[in-house]
Design a protein around this motif. Structure first.
Motif, PDB file in Angstrom:
ATOM      1  N   LEU A  17     -17.009   5.010  -9.853  1.00 23.13           N
ATOM      2  CA  LEU A  17     -17.962   3.920  -9.658  1.00 23.13           C
ATOM      3  C   LEU A  17     -17.273   2.619  -9.262  1.00 23.13           C
ATOM      4  O   LEU A  17     -17.878   1.759  -8.636  1.00 23.13           O
ATOM      5  N   GLY A  18     -16.013   2.478  -9.659  1.00 25.56           N
ATOM      6  CA  GLY A  18     -15.278   1.258  -9.324  1.00 25.56           C
ATOM      7  C   GLY A  18     -15.421   0.139 -10.336  1.00 25.56           C
ATOM      8  O   GLY A  18     -15.175  -1.024 -10.009  1.00 25.56           O
ATOM      9  N   LEU A  19     -15.783   0.468 -11.582  1.00 24.39           N
ATOM     10  CA  LEU A  19     -15.892  -0.553 -12.618  1.00 24.39           C
ATOM     11  C   LEU A  19     -14.517  -1.139 -12.919  1.00 24.39           C
ATOM     12  O   LEU A  19     -13.517  -0.435 -12.897  1.00 24.39           O
ATOM     13  N   LYS A  20     -14.493  -2.431 -13.215  1.00 22.96           N
ATOM     14  CA  LYS A  20     -13.272  -3.147 -13.570  1.00 22.96           C
ATOM     15  C   LYS A  20     -13.447  -3.731 -14.967  1.00 22.96           C
ATOM     16  O   LYS A  20     -14.503  -4.275 -15.297  1.00 22.96           O
ATOM     17  N   LEU A  21     -12.393  -3.643 -15.771  1.00 25.79           N
ATOM     18  CA  LEU A  21     -12.426  -4.187 -17.122  1.00 25.79           C
ATOM     19  C   LEU A  21     -11.819  -5.589 -17.128  1.00 25.79           C
ATOM     20  O   LEU A  21     -10.676  -5.772 -16.726  1.00 25.79           O
ATOM     21  N   VAL A  22     -12.607  -6.552 -17.569  1.00 23.11           N
ATOM     22  CA  VAL A  22     -12.141  -7.933 -17.692  1.00 23.11           C
ATOM     23  C   VAL A  22     -11.520  -8.129 -19.063  1.00 23.11           C
ATOM     24  O   VAL A  22     -10.432  -8.678 -19.189  1.00 23.11           O
ATOM     25  N   ARG A  23     -12.216  -7.646 -20.118  1.00 22.58           N
ATOM     26  CA  ARG A  23     -11.686  -7.750 -21.482  1.00 22.58           C
ATOM     27  C   ARG A  23     -12.402  -6.790 -22.403  1.00 22.58           C
ATOM     28  O   ARG A  23     -13.557  -6.429 -22.163  1.00 22.58           O
ATOM     29  N   ALA A  24     -11.706  -6.417 -23.463  1.00 25.15           N
ATOM     30  CA  ALA A  24     -12.291  -5.636 -24.557  1.00 25.15           C
ATOM     31  C   ALA A  24     -11.403  -5.855 -25.769  1.00 25.15           C
ATOM     32  O   ALA A  24     -10.359  -5.201 -25.910  1.00 25.15           O
TER      33      ALA A  24
END
Length: 147
Positions: A17-24
């Motif tokens: 899908l191309g999701l990107k993680l900014v923070r967790a």
């Protein structure tokens, strides 16, 4: 420009899908996605399933970041759609309450202009190991054959 971090676990679906993680971290998360034609419905806006996936990922990452489980599974995800998603979408998740086995989270999706796209409440079960009688299937290396 937004800085991205690595997802704590790999998911071929999320990668595709191309999701990107900014923070967790500390029970809070943010993921983003630049909408592409493959993400849209017949109206040319974000498909509802994509919006729910963004919320599921954001809330589950918030739950995972608040505890020390091997993983989490979605028990329930209640989503309300406010308006169509366009352009860059950002999903935010946060843990509202947790126990030793469950996390109760909320989150939302907004577009690049800040318009409210969707809101969700979710319940996630912490897993420390697989249930008895279930097995883990090893993933094939990219470009390789499954074992």
């Amino acid at each position: 420009m937004t800085q991205f971090v690595e997802f704590p676990v790999r998911s071929p679906f999320i990668d595709a899908l191309g999701l990107k993680l900014v923070r967790a971290d500390n029970g809070v998360s943010e993921v983003m996605l630049s909408l592409e034609p493959m993400h849209t419905n017949t109206w040319g806006v974000a498909h509802g399933g994509l919006t729910m996936t963004l919320l599921d990922v954001a809330l589950s990452l918030a739950a995972r970041s608040a505890g020390e489980p091997s993983g989490v599974v979605t028990v329930e995800l209640n989503t309300s759609f406010m308006q169509p998603g366009r352009g860059e979408l950002r999903a935010h998740g946060r843990v509202m309450h947790q126990s030793s086995t469950m996390a109760f989270c909320e989150g939302e999706v907004r577009d690049a202009s800040g318009a409210f796209v969707a809101k969700a409440l979710g319940t996630f079960k912490y897993l420390r190991k697989l249930a008895v009688g279930r097995t883990i299937v090893e993933q094939a290396e990219p470009g390789g054959d499954a074992p």
